[in-house]
Design a protein around this motif. Structure first.
Motif, PDB file in Angstrom:
ATOM      1  N   GLY A  88      -8.729   3.272  -2.561  1.00  0.00           N
ATOM      2  CA  GLY A  88      -8.498   4.165  -3.812  1.00  0.00           C
ATOM      3  C   GLY A  88      -9.880   4.790  -4.111  1.00  0.00           C
ATOM      4  O   GLY A  88     -10.204   6.158  -4.242  1.00  0.00           O
ATOM      5  N   ARG A  89     -11.023   3.788  -4.128  1.00  0.00           N
ATOM      6  CA  ARG A  89     -12.263   4.452  -4.299  1.00  0.00           C
ATOM      7  C   ARG A  89     -13.071   5.243  -3.439  1.00  0.00           C
ATOM      8  O   ARG A  89     -13.542   6.311  -3.632  1.00  0.00           O
ATOM      9  CB  ARG A  89     -13.281   3.079  -4.691  1.00  0.00           C
ATOM     10  N   TYR A  90     -12.624   4.982  -2.197  1.00  0.00           N
ATOM     11  CA  TYR A  90     -13.047   5.811  -0.961  1.00  0.00           C
ATOM     12  C   TYR A  90     -12.384   6.931  -1.119  1.00  0.00           C
ATOM     13  O   TYR A  90     -12.970   7.955  -0.660  1.00  0.00           O
ATOM     14  CB  TYR A  90     -12.810   4.993   0.374  1.00  0.00           C
ATOM     15  N   LEU A 111       0.796  -1.167  -0.074  1.00  0.00           N
ATOM     16  CA  LEU A 111      -0.195  -0.137   0.006  1.00  0.00           C
ATOM     17  C   LEU A 111       1.023   1.296  -0.169  1.00  0.00           C
ATOM     18  O   LEU A 111       0.378   2.334  -0.412  1.00  0.00           O
ATOM     19  CB  LEU A 111      -0.855   0.128   1.220  1.00  0.00           C
ATOM     20  N   SER A 160      -6.462  -9.039  -2.126  1.00  0.00           N
ATOM     21  CA  SER A 160      -6.059  -8.405  -3.308  1.00  0.00           C
ATOM     22  C   SER A 160      -6.707  -7.074  -3.602  1.00  0.00           C
ATOM     23  O   SER A 160      -6.264  -6.256  -4.469  1.00  0.00           O
ATOM     24  CB  SER A 160      -6.173  -9.496  -4.328  1.00  0.00           C
ATOM     25  N   ARG A 161      -7.827  -6.856  -2.965  1.00  0.00           N
ATOM     26  CA  ARG A 161      -8.685  -5.783  -3.482  1.00  0.00           C
ATOM     27  C   ARG A 161      -8.573  -4.510  -2.628  1.00  0.00           C
ATOM     28  O   ARG A 161      -9.063  -3.404  -2.858  1.00  0.00           O
ATOM     29  CB  ARG A 161     -10.239  -6.257  -3.475  1.00  0.00           C
ATOM     30  N   VAL A 167     -18.275  -0.855  -2.635  1.00  0.00           N
ATOM     31  CA  VAL A 167     -17.347  -2.028  -2.675  1.00  0.00           C
ATOM     32  C   VAL A 167     -17.925  -3.156  -3.521  1.00  0.00           C
ATOM     33  O   VAL A 167     -17.511  -4.531  -3.445  1.00  0.00           O
ATOM     34  CB  VAL A 167     -17.229  -2.742  -1.162  1.00  0.00           C
ATOM     35  N   GLU A 202     -11.148   8.674  -3.367  1.00  0.00           N
ATOM     36  CA  GLU A 202     -11.698   9.242  -4.496  1.00  0.00           C
ATOM     37  C   GLU A 202     -13.154   9.969  -4.209  1.00  0.00           C
ATOM     38  O   GLU A 202     -13.289  11.207  -4.429  1.00  0.00           O
ATOM     39  CB  GLU A 202     -11.935   8.717  -5.704  1.00  0.00           C
ATOM     40  N   ARG A 205       1.086   3.458  -2.810  1.00  0.00           N
ATOM     41  CA  ARG A 205       0.202   4.470  -3.380  1.00  0.00           C
ATOM     42  C   ARG A 205       0.004   5.515  -2.588  1.00  0.00           C
ATOM     43  O   ARG A 205      -0.216   6.678  -3.033  1.00  0.00           O
ATOM     44  CB  ARG A 205      -1.099   3.446  -3.209  1.00  0.00           C
ATOM     45  N   ALA A 261      -6.072  -2.166  -2.046  1.00  0.00           N
ATOM     46  CA  ALA A 261      -5.647  -0.957  -2.662  1.00  0.00           C
ATOM     47  C   ALA A 261      -6.874  -0.355  -3.433  1.00  0.00           C
ATOM     48  O   ALA A 261      -7.145   1.033  -3.329  1.00  0.00           O
ATOM     49  CB  ALA A 261      -4.628  -1.249  -3.551  1.00  0.00           C
ATOM     50  N   GLU A 262      -7.489  -1.018  -4.272  1.00  0.00           N
ATOM     51  CA  GLU A 262      -8.430  -0.592  -5.271  1.00  0.00           C
ATOM     52  C   GLU A 262      -9.722  -0.086  -4.428  1.00  0.00           C
ATOM     53  O   GLU A 262     -10.116   1.017  -4.782  1.00  0.00           O
ATOM     54  CB  GLU A 262      -9.001  -1.723  -5.999  1.00  0.00           C
ATOM     55  N   VAL A 263     -10.071  -0.814  -3.306  1.00  0.00           N
ATOM     56  CA  VAL A 263     -11.226  -0.548  -2.509  1.00  0.00           C
ATOM     57  C   VAL A 263     -10.885   1.076  -1.668  1.00  0.00           C
ATOM     58  O   VAL A 263     -11.692   2.154  -1.734  1.00  0.00           O
ATOM     59  CB  VAL A 263     -11.652  -1.394  -1.359  1.00  0.00           C
TER      60      VAL A 263
END
Ligand code: ATP
Length: 458
Positions: free
Chosen positions: A442-444, A377, A435-436, A457, A446, A380, A438-440
């Motif tokens: 990132g969404r929060y 993480l 595995s998700r 999610v 943003e 990022r 970083a992506e999750v």
């Protein structure tokens, strides 16, 4: 009802968590000078980056600049600072304290804090005398009047003297602006209120050059744009207000000026965090005269030449940081717990640390898994790894740091490769595959969310 005074609470939280320390503390401290610690430097850098993005990167009509602090001494004669950048100073012969004559109403008598200077029977205030706020130093090895230079008291003059350099290098056409972030120094008579008024501070200033006659329309637009920027930082709408300068407050060359004020609470109340000024062509005209260099803009398309008017937006990085700290501080009760919690509810984009990573125990491969996740993480955003103490305490430490997300690795995590994300603002939790993460997050980030909201999610 005035909002409570939270400065004292903030000063101690800022020290405890590493936001802000008093300068040279081990020597007893330097008055009204502050150092930004690990969390503070991240927070202030985030504020500055947001300003730079909004004012320079996301626009095609504003260019960036980083002018030097030391400038030719004539700059400050032309700008009027040598003759006029002063505050009226009064001394009290009884207690030796010094005050700004125009701010006596905000000051307290050191002998009797419930009274203002001049109200105590012993007070002996002198007549006001003008005190120049510029710091002087010498360039080169000889300390003589010919080598006097000043530490700049504002960043704006670096922009004015570079107006044509920037315009010609970038081929910008009026209207356009120049923006910069940098240190400024003022030998303030009465600094104080933590980082509200200091002698060394950072400004984020933008000068927008416009054709005379169109200035008021640009002025109105910038006023709104700048208010929206502050709202975008998460500052509460009802803590922000415009203050229009009265004729008495208006500088002689200014055509209009508004401050954006923020309610700091307590006796400080609403105070300026940013000034939006219509400075006419005063500065360019002065520099043209003092340097004997033409600073006119040539409008080839319309066959005109003129000295542009300037709309200035001038905001203190430290003062905005203080507004953000004041606005973010929440002391709340927690259901089912005796001790409440202190939360710095920063807008997630400003939070110094974005996520805390916590192995629930030091066994079963949990620390190893947590360290792997933390280092992935970190590529990022800033992450804090913490395995010390009870999990509740670890959450509380990150609440005080304003960290929006806490990721906990428990015994299920090692078995089924999933983790819990805990949200700072509502303490809600969701479970996601490792595995998700970083992506999750990132969404929060943003979506500017620090609350559990499963819709993000899916
Ligand atoms: P004040 O009336 O508070 O002294 P000012 O009107 O002189 O402020 P400007 O010259 O317009 O302030 O400066 C623009 C911004 O720079 C202010 O809105 C503030 O955010 C910041 N600033 C000015 N002086 C200081 C200081 N001594 N410490 C921290 N920030 C400052």
């Amino acid at each position: 009802m005035p909002r409570p005074d939270v400065l004292e609470t903030l000063v101690s939280l800022a020290k405890r968590r590493g936001f802000i320390f008093q300068s040279s503390e081990i020597y007893g401290g330097t008055g009204s000078v502050w150092d930004y610690g690990p969390l503070g430097v991240e927070l202030k850098n985030n504020v500055k980056a947001r300003w730079w993005n909004a004012m320079v990167r996301e626009r095609d009509d504003v260019e960036g600049l980083d002018a030097a602090i030391l400038m030719h001494p004539k700059v400050w004669e032309a700008s009027g600072h040598v003759s006029g950048f002063s505050d009226p100073l009064v001394d009290c012969k009884a207690c030796k304290a010094r005050f700004r004559a125009d701010k006596l109403g905000d000051a307290v008598c050191p002998r009797k804090p419930s009274k203002q200077p001049g109200e105590h029977a012993d007070c002996q205030l002198t007549e006001p005398r003008q005190f120049n706020l510029m710091f002087k130093t010498f360039i080169g090895p000889v300390e003589e009047s010919a080598s006097v230079v000043y530490l700049r008291p504002e960043t704006a003059q670096g922009i004015f003297v570079n107006f044509l350099n920037v315009q010609q290098a970038t081929r910008q056409k009026v209207p356009f602006g120049i923006a910069q972030i940098g240190k400024a120094f003022r030998n303030e008579i009465t600094p104080g209120n933590f980082i509200f008024r200091t002698r060394e501070f950072e400004q984020m200033e933008m000068q927008f050059f416009v054709e005379p006659g169109t200035d008021m329309e640009h002025f109105e637009r910038w006023k709104q744009t700048r208010l929206e920027w502050h709202l975008g930082l998460g500052l509460d709408r009802d803590r922000l207000a415009f203050h229009q300068h009265t004729d008495k407050e208006l500088a002689h060359y200014a055509r209009a000026a508004f401050d954006i004020n923020f309610d700091f609470g307590g006796t400080l109340g609403f105070q300026e965090i940013e000034g939006v000024h219509n400075r006419s062509d005063f500065d360019l005209r002065q520099h043209q005269e003092f340097s004997s260099k033409k600073l006119e803009y040539v409008d080839q398309a319309n066959n005109k030449r003129y000295l542009p008017y300037v709309i200035e937006t001038s905001v203190g990085a430290d003062r905005v940081t203080l507004a953000i700290l004041v606005n973010a501080l929440r002391e709340e009760a927690v259901e089912g717990e005796q001790e409440g919690r202190t939360v710095m509810g920063f807008h997630p984009a400003l939070a110094p640390i974005k996520a805390g990573v916590f192995p629930l125990t030091k066994k079963d491969g949990q620390p190893e898994m947590a360290e792997r996740l933390a280092s992935a993480l970190r590529k990022r955003f800033p992450v804090f790894y913490d395995e010390a103490g009870a999990i509740g305490r670890r959450y509380r430490r990150q609440d005080e740091a304003g960290t929006p997300f806490g990721i906990t690795i428990d015994s299920d995590s090692t078995a089924n490769d999933s983790v819990t994300i805990r949200f700072r603002d509502d303490m809600g939790q969701i479970r996601v595959a490792t595995s998700r993460v970083a992506e999750v997050l990132g969404r929060y980030l943003e979506a500017d969310h620090a609350r559990a909201d499963s819709r993000l999610v899916e």
